[in-house]
Scaffold this active site. Structure first.
Site, PDB file in Angstrom:
ATOM      1  N   VAL A  76      40.913  45.386  38.577  1.00 22.78           N
ATOM      2  CA  VAL A  76      39.626  45.765  37.979  1.00 22.78           C
ATOM      3  C   VAL A  76      38.439  45.629  38.932  1.00 22.78           C
ATOM      4  O   VAL A  76      37.359  46.144  38.654  1.00 22.78           O
ATOM      5  CB  VAL A  76      39.324  44.972  36.677  1.00 22.78           C
ATOM      6  CG1 VAL A  76      40.318  45.311  35.587  1.00 22.78           C
ATOM      7  CG2 VAL A  76      39.254  43.475  36.936  1.00 22.78           C
ATOM      8  N   LYS A 117      30.554  34.809  32.599  1.00 15.71           N
ATOM      9  CA  LYS A 117      30.676  35.131  31.183  1.00 15.71           C
ATOM     10  C   LYS A 117      29.296  35.375  30.554  1.00 15.71           C
ATOM     11  O   LYS A 117      29.152  36.255  29.700  1.00 15.71           O
ATOM     12  CB  LYS A 117      31.430  34.017  30.454  1.00 15.71           C
ATOM     13  CG  LYS A 117      32.904  33.934  30.870  1.00 15.71           C
ATOM     14  CD  LYS A 117      33.648  35.211  30.511  1.00 15.71           C
ATOM     15  CE  LYS A 117      35.099  35.201  30.914  1.00 15.71           C
ATOM     16  NZ  LYS A 117      35.833  36.403  30.512  1.00 15.71           N
ATOM     17  N   ASN A 120      39.112  42.800  29.562  1.00 13.91           N
ATOM     18  CA  ASN A 120      39.554  41.439  29.251  1.00 13.91           C
ATOM     19  C   ASN A 120      40.060  40.663  30.468  1.00 13.91           C
ATOM     20  O   ASN A 120      40.124  39.432  30.436  1.00 13.91           O
ATOM     21  CB  ASN A 120      40.653  41.546  28.173  1.00 13.91           C
ATOM     22  CG  ASN A 120      41.449  40.281  28.006  1.00 13.91           C
ATOM     23  OD1 ASN A 120      41.023  39.354  27.337  1.00 13.91           O
ATOM     24  ND2 ASN A 120      42.629  40.221  28.637  1.00 13.91           N
ATOM     25  N   TYR A 174      32.479  30.537  36.667  1.00 11.98           N
ATOM     26  CA  TYR A 174      33.099  31.104  35.461  1.00 11.98           C
ATOM     27  C   TYR A 174      32.056  31.268  34.351  1.00 11.98           C
ATOM     28  O   TYR A 174      31.938  32.344  33.746  1.00 11.98           O
ATOM     29  CB  TYR A 174      34.236  30.189  34.997  1.00 11.98           C
ATOM     30  CG  TYR A 174      34.976  30.719  33.783  1.00 11.98           C
ATOM     31  CD1 TYR A 174      35.958  31.694  33.924  1.00 11.98           C
ATOM     32  CD2 TYR A 174      34.693  30.247  32.501  1.00 11.98           C
ATOM     33  CE1 TYR A 174      36.633  32.190  32.811  1.00 11.98           C
ATOM     34  CE2 TYR A 174      35.361  30.737  31.389  1.00 11.98           C
ATOM     35  CZ  TYR A 174      36.339  31.705  31.555  1.00 11.98           C
ATOM     36  OH  TYR A 174      36.997  32.201  30.450  1.00 11.98           O
TER      37      TYR A 174
END
Ligand SMILES: NC(=O)c1ccc[n+]([C@@H]2O[C@H](COP(=O)([O-])OP(=O)(O)OC[C@H]3O[C@@H](n4cnc5c(N)ncnc54)[C@H](O)[C@@H]3O)[C@@H](O)[C@H]2O)c1
Length: 253
Positions: free
Chosen positions: A64, A162, A90, A158
């Site tokens: 991705v 998000k 995802n 991380y």
């Protein structure tokens, strides 16, 4: 096969494992043509092979973070099915043992995390939109409570990736509502998959984490399927730009 997603086609990234695999499997069982997209080609093939009964699922190798590969993946679904109605961005990584409090975070760890989680989601949403223009569709991204609250202590890259995904969700939803392209985020809580193996194997850390979950247990990939089917289907036609939390109540307290 008939089901809640009959007649729809699409792509789920990160479908070789964990949440993506469960969701892609459920979409296939609900009658959709689904590409199980993942950089792990063998894992995606195994996930498709494990489907029982006739489905229109197939494995698709894609990284991705590579724009050409992402564009090719959507072109492939369009060519097979004639439309892309559903895209689930995802795929993600969480670099346990490397991600760190900001003062200690090494640039390559930041770049790798952002490259897959945020840039990979951007590229997936970008090419999903391009393949849906003129017809509409549903885009779902996988966010995280760590992008809302400070519960991901030590996971700077991380958590930041998000939070970025949640912002992307809202702006893309506003930009493409008139084109009938809906964009929503599903936010799973602690869900036991290979991603969080380091916690699963650490009884003390696991117990401490579970003590913060009002429903008193860890989530499973199957816990995330229902909301994803709802958002992919026409049952959710008035939902866009929203964050759907499925975390056993963890962020409610
Ligand atoms: N497990 C949790 O507790 C939890 C909680 C909140 C959010 N999430 C998010 O859910 C999503 C799925 O996580 P999971 O727990 O199922 O993890 P997982 O490790 O089981 O699955 C992740 C999948 O993404 C694939 N992937 C990684 N990098 C890729 C790339 N560059 N291109 C294509 N595929 C790639 C992997 O090969 C793997 O199959 C992630 O975005 C994760 O951040 C997980």
């Amino acid at each position: 096969m008939s089901g809640r997603l009959s007649g729809k086609s699409g792509l789920v990234t990160g479908a070789a494992s964990g949440i993506g695999r469960a969701v892609a499997t459920r979409f296939a069982r609900e009658g959709a043509l689904v590409a199980f997209a993942d950089r792990d080609r063998d894992g995606a093939a195994a996930a498709v092979a494990a489907l029982d009964g006739a489905t229109q699922a197939y494995p698709l190798e894609v990284d991705v973070s590579d724009e050409e590969a992402v564009a090719r993946a959507f072109a492939d679904v369009l060519e097979r099915a004639g439309s892309v109605d559903i895209a689930v961005a995802n795929a993600g990584v969480q670099l346990f043992g490397q991600d760190a409090p900001v003062g200690d975070l090494e640039l390559p760890v930041w770049q790798r995390t952002l490259g897959v989680n945020l840039t990979g989601t951007f590229l997936t949403v970008k090419h999903a939109v391009r393949s849906m223009i003129g017809r509409g569709g549903s885009i779902i991204v996988t966010g995280s409570p760590t992008g809302i609250v400070g519960g991901g202590r030590g996971f700077t890259a991380y958590s930041t990736s998000k939070a970025g995904i949640h912002g992307l969700t809202r702006v893309a939803a506003a930009d493409y509502a008139a084109a009938r392209i809906r964009v929503n985020a599903v936010i799973p809580g602690y869900t036991e998959t290979p991603l969080v193996q380091a916690i699963v194997e650490d009884q003390e850390a696991r117990s401490a984490l579970l003590s913060t979950v009002p429903l008193g247990r860890a989530g499973t990939p199957q816990d995330v399927e229902g909301i994803m089917v709802f958002l992919a289907s026409d049952e959710s036609l008035y939902a866009t730009g929203a964050l759907f939390v499925v975390d056993g109540g963890a962020t409610a307290v």
